[in-house]
Design an enzyme around this catalytic site. Sequence first.
Site, short mmCIF file in Angstrom:
data_model
loop_
_atom_site.label_atom_id
_atom_site.label_comp_id
_atom_site.label_asym_id
_atom_site.label_seq_id
_atom_site.Cartn_x
_atom_site.Cartn_y
_atom_site.Cartn_z
N GLU A 161 71.03 -79.22 32.31
CA GLU A 161 71.88 -80.01 33.20
C GLU A 161 72.26 -81.32 32.52
O GLU A 161 71.39 -82.06 32.07
CB GLU A 161 71.06 -80.28 34.48
N ARG B 119 76.27 -89.38 34.49
CA ARG B 119 75.90 -90.80 34.64
C ARG B 119 76.47 -91.64 33.51
O ARG B 119 76.34 -92.86 33.52
CB ARG B 119 74.37 -90.96 34.64
N THR C 121 74.01 -84.95 38.91
CA THR C 121 74.44 -86.23 39.50
C THR C 121 75.90 -86.17 39.94
O THR C 121 76.67 -87.10 39.74
CB THR C 121 74.20 -87.43 38.54
N LYS D 34 67.83 -78.43 45.39
CA LYS D 34 67.06 -79.33 44.54
C LYS D 34 66.22 -80.16 45.51
O LYS D 34 66.73 -80.61 46.54
CB LYS D 34 68.04 -80.21 43.76
C1 3PG Z 1 67.06 -86.08 38.26
O1 3PG Z 1 68.21 -86.42 38.48
O2 3PG Z 1 66.65 -84.95 38.51
C2 3PG Z 1 66.11 -87.13 37.76
O3 3PG Z 1 66.80 -88.11 37.08
C3 3PG Z 1 64.95 -86.59 37.02
O4 3PG Z 1 64.29 -87.68 36.45
P1 3PG Z 1 62.75 -87.67 36.02
O5 3PG Z 1 62.41 -86.31 35.54
O6 3PG Z 1 62.69 -88.71 34.93
O7 3PG Z 1 61.96 -88.12 37.20
#
Ligand code: 3PG
Length: 218
Positions: free
Chosen positions: A49, A53, A78, A138
């Site tokens: 993914e 951002r 995102t 998710k």
């Molecule tokens: C996401 O968008 O899933 C998160 O940014 C995951 O971030 P992390 O694995 O650093 O908590």
Amino acid sequence: MPGLSKDQQQRIQAVLATGPLVPVITLHREEDAVPLAEALVEGGIRVLEITLRTPQALPAIEALSKRLPGDVLVGAGTVTDPVAYRQAESAGARFVVSPGITPRLLDYGLTAHAPLLPGVATVSELMLGYELGYRAFKFFPAAVVGGLEGLKAMAGPFPDVVFCPTGGIRRDTARDYLALANVVAVGGTWLTPETQVSQGDWPGITRLVRESLASCQG
Ligand code: 3PG
């Protein structure tokens, strides 16, 4: 009310079944995209993914979709509105992940070319997606909104729902999440540590992926 068809439900579930680990990647340099993705694929990753951002995300999705083997699924993360959703699809994203939900996003996902994995943190958010036919979500930010216990609790009222938790999951906790019956994949940034990416330590990333996959399967 017309909702997500069985076929569409299966499309996102097939993406998650390609896991079980989904690297969540935020690119700061366009030139990192190909070597980073190739290092991940070399380690055994088949679904990744790219988060929208940074300005590098859409060109990277486009480049990787053409460059990587056809059985590697490159998706966009995102994604927070239908405009970004359309851009991700045009760039070649094979799936789309949102951190949360909005009515417009859920609606767009019903007929989208790239299937949507909507983000939820609560039962009520899940129910908004559920009534439209979404059955895969998710769970974000997983470690903050209940972690393993939260996911176990969701299985009671929603036995037909599956999750890809992300947010705060690391190499030593991924396995525990994947052991839950309603978790089909887990995602996160731990597979692409910023220092290793900025130093171009691609063999180190391949090793990290191999170790992570082995600890989840072992
Ligand atoms: C996401 O968008 O899933 C998160 O940014 C995951 O971030 P992390 O694995 O650093 O908590």
